[in-house]
Scaffold this motif. Sequence first.
Motif, PDB file in Angstrom:
ATOM      1  N   GLN A  45       0.822  -1.202   0.000  1.00  0.00           N
ATOM      2  CA  GLN A  45       0.000   0.000   0.000  1.00  0.00           C
ATOM      3  C   GLN A  45       0.859   1.256   0.000  1.00  0.00           C
ATOM      4  OE1 GLN A  45      -2.584  -0.368   3.387  1.00  0.00           O
ATOM      5  NE2 GLN A  45      -3.736  -2.083   2.530  1.00  0.00           N
ATOM      6  N   LYS A  46       1.916   1.220   0.797  1.00  0.00           N
ATOM      7  CA  LYS A  46       2.816   2.372   0.846  1.00  0.00           C
ATOM      8  C   LYS A  46       3.547   2.565  -0.476  1.00  0.00           C
ATOM      9  CE  LYS A  46       6.419   4.458   3.688  1.00  0.00           C
ATOM     10  NZ  LYS A  46       7.289   4.313   4.871  1.00  0.00           N
ATOM     11  N   LEU A  47       3.933   1.450  -1.094  1.00  0.00           N
ATOM     12  CA  LEU A  47       4.631   1.530  -2.376  1.00  0.00           C
ATOM     13  C   LEU A  47       3.748   2.145  -3.448  1.00  0.00           C
ATOM     14  CD1 LEU A  47       7.008   0.819  -4.270  1.00  0.00           C
ATOM     15  CD2 LEU A  47       6.020  -1.455  -4.514  1.00  0.00           C
ATOM     16  N   PHE A  48       2.507   1.662  -3.554  1.00  0.00           N
ATOM     17  CA  PHE A  48       1.629   2.146  -4.616  1.00  0.00           C
ATOM     18  C   PHE A  48       1.029   3.510  -4.316  1.00  0.00           C
ATOM     19  CE2 PHE A  48       1.457  -2.493  -5.509  1.00  0.00           C
ATOM     20  CZ  PHE A  48       1.983  -2.434  -6.794  1.00  0.00           C
ATOM     21  N   SER A  49       1.128   3.955  -3.067  1.00  0.00           N
ATOM     22  CA  SER A  49       0.694   5.309  -2.750  1.00  0.00           C
ATOM     23  C   SER A  49       1.719   6.338  -3.213  1.00  0.00           C
ATOM     24  CB  SER A  49       0.447   5.452  -1.245  1.00  0.00           C
ATOM     25  OG  SER A  49       1.666   5.311  -0.521  1.00  0.00           O
ATOM     26  N   LYS A  60       3.338   7.977  -6.040  1.00  0.00           N
ATOM     27  CA  LYS A  60       2.980   8.111  -7.454  1.00  0.00           C
ATOM     28  C   LYS A  60       4.176   7.894  -8.375  1.00  0.00           C
ATOM     29  CE  LYS A  60      -0.935  11.190  -6.638  1.00  0.00           C
ATOM     30  NZ  LYS A  60      -1.530  12.523  -6.911  1.00  0.00           N
ATOM     31  N   LEU A  61       5.329   8.430  -7.992  1.00  0.00           N
ATOM     32  CA  LEU A  61       6.511   8.251  -8.836  1.00  0.00           C
ATOM     33  C   LEU A  61       6.909   6.786  -8.922  1.00  0.00           C
ATOM     34  CD1 LEU A  61       8.850  11.261  -7.959  1.00  0.00           C
ATOM     35  CD2 LEU A  61       7.622  10.850 -10.089  1.00  0.00           C
ATOM     36  N   ALA A  62       6.820   6.072  -7.790  1.00  0.00           N
ATOM     37  CA  ALA A  62       7.157   4.650  -7.795  1.00  0.00           C
ATOM     38  C   ALA A  62       6.184   3.875  -8.679  1.00  0.00           C
ATOM     39  CB  ALA A  62       7.135   4.096  -6.370  1.00  0.00           C
ATOM     40  N   ALA A  63       4.890   4.215  -8.610  1.00  0.00           N
ATOM     41  CA  ALA A  63       3.888   3.534  -9.442  1.00  0.00           C
ATOM     42  C   ALA A  63       4.136   3.811 -10.923  1.00  0.00           C
ATOM     43  CB  ALA A  63       2.493   3.986  -9.035  1.00  0.00           C
ATOM     44  N   VAL A  64       4.448   5.065 -11.242  1.00  0.00           N
ATOM     45  CA  VAL A  64       4.750   5.412 -12.641  1.00  0.00           C
ATOM     46  C   VAL A  64       6.000   4.671 -13.117  1.00  0.00           C
ATOM     47  CG1 VAL A  64       5.503   7.278 -14.165  1.00  0.00           C
ATOM     48  CG2 VAL A  64       3.623   7.657 -12.567  1.00  0.00           C
ATOM     49  N   GLY A  65       7.022   4.616 -12.263  1.00  0.00           N
ATOM     50  CA  GLY A  65       8.253   3.908 -12.619  1.00  0.00           C
ATOM     51  C   GLY A  65       7.993   2.442 -12.886  1.00  0.00           C
ATOM     52  N   PHE A 112      13.872   3.988 -19.182  1.00  0.00           N
ATOM     53  CA  PHE A 112      14.069   2.776 -18.390  1.00  0.00           C
ATOM     54  C   PHE A 112      14.843   3.077 -17.108  1.00  0.00           C
ATOM     55  CE2 PHE A 112      16.072  -1.239 -17.206  1.00  0.00           C
ATOM     56  CZ  PHE A 112      14.972  -2.078 -17.238  1.00  0.00           C
ATOM     57  N   VAL A 113      15.877   3.885 -17.202  1.00  0.00           N
ATOM     58  CA  VAL A 113      16.679   4.219 -16.027  1.00  0.00           C
ATOM     59  C   VAL A 113      15.855   5.023 -15.018  1.00  0.00           C
ATOM     60  CG1 VAL A 113      18.648   5.579 -15.229  1.00  0.00           C
ATOM     61  CG2 VAL A 113      18.897   4.080 -17.196  1.00  0.00           C
ATOM     62  N   LEU A 114      15.094   6.007 -15.498  1.00  0.00           N
ATOM     63  CA  LEU A 114      14.244   6.787 -14.597  1.00  0.00           C
ATOM     64  C   LEU A 114      13.187   5.900 -13.946  1.00  0.00           C
ATOM     65  CD1 LEU A 114      13.697  10.105 -16.595  1.00  0.00           C
ATOM     66  CD2 LEU A 114      14.927   9.837 -14.440  1.00  0.00           C
ATOM     67  N   GLY A 115      12.605   4.982 -14.731  1.00  0.00           N
ATOM     68  CA  GLY A 115      11.612   4.062 -14.178  1.00  0.00           C
ATOM     69  C   GLY A 115      12.196   3.212 -13.064  1.00  0.00           C
ATOM     70  N   CYS A 116      13.398   2.668 -13.285  1.00  0.00           N
ATOM     71  CA  CYS A 116      14.060   1.846 -12.255  1.00  0.00           C
ATOM     72  C   CYS A 116      14.378   2.668 -11.010  1.00  0.00           C
ATOM     73  CB  CYS A 116      15.348   1.240 -12.815  1.00  0.00           C
ATOM     74  SG  CYS A 116      15.095  -0.103 -13.992  1.00  0.00           S
ATOM     75  N   ASN A 117      14.848   3.898 -11.207  1.00  0.00           N
ATOM     76  CA  ASN A 117      15.209   4.734 -10.059  1.00  0.00           C
ATOM     77  C   ASN A 117      13.979   5.158  -9.258  1.00  0.00           C
ATOM     78  OD1 ASN A 117      17.930   4.582 -10.648  1.00  0.00           O
ATOM     79  ND2 ASN A 117      17.975   6.487 -11.791  1.00  0.00           N
ATOM     80  N   PHE A 118      12.904   5.536  -9.950  1.00  0.00           N
ATOM     81  CA  PHE A 118      11.672   5.910  -9.258  1.00  0.00           C
ATOM     82  C   PHE A 118      11.109   4.726  -8.475  1.00  0.00           C
ATOM     83  CE2 PHE A 118      10.677   9.398 -12.578  1.00  0.00           C
ATOM     84  CZ  PHE A 118      11.469  10.298 -11.873  1.00  0.00           C
ATOM     85  N   PHE A 119      11.080   3.563  -9.124  1.00  0.00           N
ATOM     86  CA  PHE A 119      10.546   2.374  -8.463  1.00  0.00           C
ATOM     87  C   PHE A 119      11.448   1.955  -7.303  1.00  0.00           C
ATOM     88  CE2 PHE A 119      10.121  -2.342  -8.264  1.00  0.00           C
ATOM     89  CZ  PHE A 119       8.821  -2.371  -7.787  1.00  0.00           C
TER      90      PHE A 119
END
Length: 283
Positions: A13-17, A19-24, A264-271
């Motif tokens: 829940q904390k992870l998906f809350s 937004k940047l992590a969800a987008v990544g 891809f790099v931004l997605g990995c870093n955000f996630f």
Amino acid sequence: MRKKSSIASRRMQKLFSNKLAAVGMVVIVIMILMCACAPLLTSADPSKLDTAQKFLPPSAEHLLGTDQLGRDLFARILYGGRVSIAIGLVSAIAANMLGVVLGCIAGYFGGKADSLLLYLAEFFSCFPQTLVVMIVMCFLGQSVFWLITIFAVTGWMGTMRMVRSKILSLKQEPYVDSCRVNGIGGMSIMFRHMLPNALGVVIVNITLSISGYVLSEAGLSFLGLGVSPSIPTWGNMLNAAKNLTYMINNPLLWLVPGVAISLFVLGCNFFGDGLRDAMDVTQ
């Protein structure tokens, strides 16, 4: 009475809350699926040369146009992504698993084993990765296998130190003493009872390491030191487009792989950042 949510569900829940992590995560999943389903998305051969079709603009037949040798850019991005992402993923897993094993041994046994592994980590930290790649590629040739091997051999030190620190703190817990009293062996205590409590930092480090290795592969291939130029990768696409004339007159040649790497790099870093916050027990 409402049941308390488990630790895992609270972390999700904390992870998906975030937004940047969800987008990544969405960006990573979409790009991996597109590369994995490359044969379904295009029928073009990424290595097929056709100089009569060079520098074609985007069209229904060639979605992103063609390069200076008539190769389909869309096909090369998808098939090149397979190799680049695979190098990043396998290198990150191999380096972190090596660091986990050595970190467990150093933290649990301590003494001479700990000192030796710390000295070994310092020794490997002294060698610049690019220099090691140049030496290995010079004598053994350019290949995906050797590049992954170099990344794994030169990238385990940080994970080893993190796991060592975690094991040193867990070694003082009462359940470890209980395991020893009950005759459980040291290897079993390390990997079955202590390591699961340290996996959080390892998982986060793997996620963040993937983007680093993808960037390293791209940089080395751009310099001509990475994967063989005959193999389509995002780095080799940038290497093929570094001619100033191509950069000015045909910007898609470098813009497409550059955007793919950046996304891809931004997605990995955000996630990875979101995953680190979600698995942080102090928050």
